[in-house]
Design a protein around this motif. Structure first.
Motif, PDB file in Angstrom:
ATOM      1  N   ARG A  32       0.809  -1.421  -0.034  1.00  0.00           N
ATOM      2  CA  ARG A  32       0.022   0.045   0.024  1.00  0.00           C
ATOM      3  C   ARG A  32       0.869   1.442  -0.122  1.00  0.00           C
ATOM      4  O   ARG A  32       0.542   2.320  -0.677  1.00  0.00           O
ATOM      5  CB  ARG A  32      -0.955  -0.057   1.096  1.00  0.00           C
ATOM      6  N   TYR A  35       2.384   1.758  -3.367  1.00  0.00           N
ATOM      7  CA  TYR A  35       1.402   2.094  -4.392  1.00  0.00           C
ATOM      8  C   TYR A  35       1.235   3.598  -4.078  1.00  0.00           C
ATOM      9  O   TYR A  35       0.916   4.420  -5.141  1.00  0.00           O
ATOM     10  CB  TYR A  35       0.039   1.303  -4.130  1.00  0.00           C
ATOM     11  N   GLY A  36       0.934   4.166  -2.668  1.00  0.00           N
ATOM     12  CA  GLY A  36       0.800   5.394  -2.533  1.00  0.00           C
ATOM     13  C   GLY A  36       1.566   6.352  -3.123  1.00  0.00           C
ATOM     14  O   GLY A  36       1.514   7.390  -3.027  1.00  0.00           O
ATOM     15  N   TYR A  37       2.845   5.994  -2.955  1.00  0.00           N
ATOM     16  CA  TYR A  37       3.856   6.577  -3.211  1.00  0.00           C
ATOM     17  C   TYR A  37       4.286   6.609  -4.857  1.00  0.00           C
ATOM     18  O   TYR A  37       4.737   7.886  -5.441  1.00  0.00           O
ATOM     19  CB  TYR A  37       5.176   6.370  -2.601  1.00  0.00           C
ATOM     20  N   GLU A  40      -0.274   6.143  -7.455  1.00  0.00           N
ATOM     21  CA  GLU A  40      -1.509   6.870  -7.356  1.00  0.00           C
ATOM     22  C   GLU A  40      -1.278   8.510  -7.582  1.00  0.00           C
ATOM     23  O   GLU A  40      -1.828   9.185  -7.986  1.00  0.00           O
ATOM     24  CB  GLU A  40      -2.442   6.850  -6.013  1.00  0.00           C
ATOM     25  N   GLN A 238      -5.491  13.976   0.179  1.00  0.00           N
ATOM     26  CA  GLN A 238      -4.490  12.971  -0.407  1.00  0.00           C
ATOM     27  C   GLN A 238      -4.658  11.625   0.078  1.00  0.00           C
ATOM     28  O   GLN A 238      -3.824  10.695  -0.429  1.00  0.00           O
ATOM     29  CB  GLN A 238      -2.829  13.635  -0.282  1.00  0.00           C
ATOM     30  N   VAL A 239      -5.070  11.309   1.210  1.00  0.00           N
ATOM     31  CA  VAL A 239      -5.183  10.129   1.964  1.00  0.00           C
ATOM     32  C   VAL A 239      -6.783   9.709   2.339  1.00  0.00           C
ATOM     33  O   VAL A 239      -7.215  10.497   2.933  1.00  0.00           O
ATOM     34  CB  VAL A 239      -4.434   9.817   3.028  1.00  0.00           C
ATOM     35  N   PHE A 280       2.441  11.772  -1.933  1.00  0.00           N
ATOM     36  CA  PHE A 280       1.654  10.557  -1.494  1.00  0.00           C
ATOM     37  C   PHE A 280       0.361  10.618  -1.620  1.00  0.00           C
ATOM     38  O   PHE A 280      -0.178  11.536  -1.210  1.00  0.00           O
ATOM     39  CB  PHE A 280       1.892  10.023   0.016  1.00  0.00           C
ATOM     40  N   ARG A 281      -0.470   9.545  -2.318  1.00  0.00           N
ATOM     41  CA  ARG A 281      -1.959   9.835  -2.415  1.00  0.00           C
ATOM     42  C   ARG A 281      -2.399   8.205  -2.318  1.00  0.00           C
ATOM     43  O   ARG A 281      -1.908   7.382  -2.739  1.00  0.00           O
ATOM     44  CB  ARG A 281      -2.386  10.136  -3.836  1.00  0.00           C
ATOM     45  N   PHE A 282      -3.374   8.140  -1.497  1.00  0.00           N
ATOM     46  CA  PHE A 282      -3.916   6.673  -1.333  1.00  0.00           C
ATOM     47  C   PHE A 282      -5.571   6.950  -1.078  1.00  0.00           C
ATOM     48  O   PHE A 282      -6.072   7.781  -0.366  1.00  0.00           O
ATOM     49  CB  PHE A 282      -3.548   5.957  -0.012  1.00  0.00           C
ATOM     50  N   ARG A 285      -7.161   9.884  -6.256  1.00  0.00           N
ATOM     51  CA  ARG A 285      -6.299  10.238  -7.449  1.00  0.00           C
ATOM     52  C   ARG A 285      -6.377  11.633  -7.852  1.00  0.00           C
ATOM     53  O   ARG A 285      -7.396  12.141  -7.553  1.00  0.00           O
ATOM     54  CB  ARG A 285      -6.958   9.104  -8.376  1.00  0.00           C
TER      55      ARG A 285
END
Length: 296
Positions: A32, A35-37, A40, A238-239, A280-282, A285
């Motif tokens: 995760r 992926y977030g770094y 996304e 962002q999260v 960072f986004r989780f 998008r």
């Protein structure tokens, strides 16, 4: 170090159930975070929304507004990536393009690169912009500025490339002898938002679209007509974790986090932005928003 960690997790997963569960949890968390770094933050999406407007002239039925926001051009948010957002926006065949602030992350270095990148935007009814708190070098609600003239540099660079920057002012968009008002407000945190000036002498019977970087600007309109407000600023936090919500946003900021809201008689659309403050986004998008107007 990474191969050793992966090897350890595989070994633990082959042992007892408790140890295996712990190793799987670490593996999922690692995936995760990666992926977030890596994925996304630059995985653009197009979000479409139909907006009913009271009294909208039939000539503006189907009028398509494309919104981009929060570019934060910097070493991490490159001009090449922003060009992808520009191309995606142009592919939506907009009637009007609006840019709702935070063109740079900090300082003067990336003012010209972001303006040059956005100069590729075009639409039949023009490209309009308002500035955000980062363009004023304001990083919090206290309104302290580090670079006092940064906003002038940003505004000048955009204007020189055909993007009209609205500073507490209105323009009238015409289509088949019908009119739609477009109002641009200065940033709320920067303490230069002047509602009296922006709304002065506007006919109340003409529908209004308002650009304001901070969505909480809608709370201070004090009864002024605003059919649709287009904002950014939050990045959607962002999260966004299911069950936990948006931990990076304050309770008040979550009121207008991302997407479409209704505040009294106003539709408020909060764009999640193209760029980012931290990479960072989780579950949030970056986006190009397409808002299509139709008579209520």
């Amino acid at each position: 170090m990474l191969p050793q960690l992966v090897g350890w997790m595989r070994t633990e997963a082959r042992r007892g159930r408790a140890r295996g569960r712990w190793a799987r949890w670490i593996g999922r968390s690692w995936a995760r975070v990666s992926y977030g770094y890596r994925v996304e933050p630059t995985w653009l999406e197009v979000n479409r929304c139909d907006v009913p407007i009271t009294g909208l002239p039939s000539a503006f039925a189907g009028f398509r507004i494309v919104q981009l926001s929060d570019f934060h051009c910097s070493r991490q948010v490159t001009a090449d990536y922003l060009s992808e957002a520009v191309a995606l926006a142009q592919a939506q065949r907009p009637d009007l393009i609006v840019l709702t602030g935070d063109f740079i992350h900090r300082g003067f270095k990336y003012v010209q690169p972001v303006a040059e990148c956005l100069s590729q935007l075009s639409a039949p009814h023009g490209v309009f912009a308002v500035l955000g708190n980062h363009d004023f070098s304001v990083r919090n609600a206290l309104g302290f500025r580090r670079y006092r003239h940064l906003h002038r540099e940003v505004s000048g660079a955009l204007s020189a490339r055909g993007i009209q920057v609205l500073q507490n002012e209105a323009v009238h968009l015409s289509r088949q002898q019908a009119t739609l008002q477009l109002i641009g407000l200065q940033d709320l945190w920067s303490r230069v938002c002047d509602l009296e000036r922006a709304f002065a002498d506007l006919p109340p019977d003409v529908p209004r679209v308002v650009l304001a970087h901070n969505p909480r600007t809608v709370e201070i309109l004090k009864g002024r007509r605003c059919d649709l407000m287009l904002s950014g600023h939050t990045h959607g936090g962002q999260v966004h974790v299911p069950g936990l919500g948006r931990p990076t946003l304050s309770r008040r900021a979550r009121r207008f986090a991302a997407g479409m809201y209704r505040y009294r008689q106003t539709h408020v659309y909060v764009n999640k932005g193209v760029g980012f403050g931290f990479r960072f986004r989780f579950g949030v998008r970056p986006e190009v928003a397409v808002l299509t107007l139709y008579p209520a």
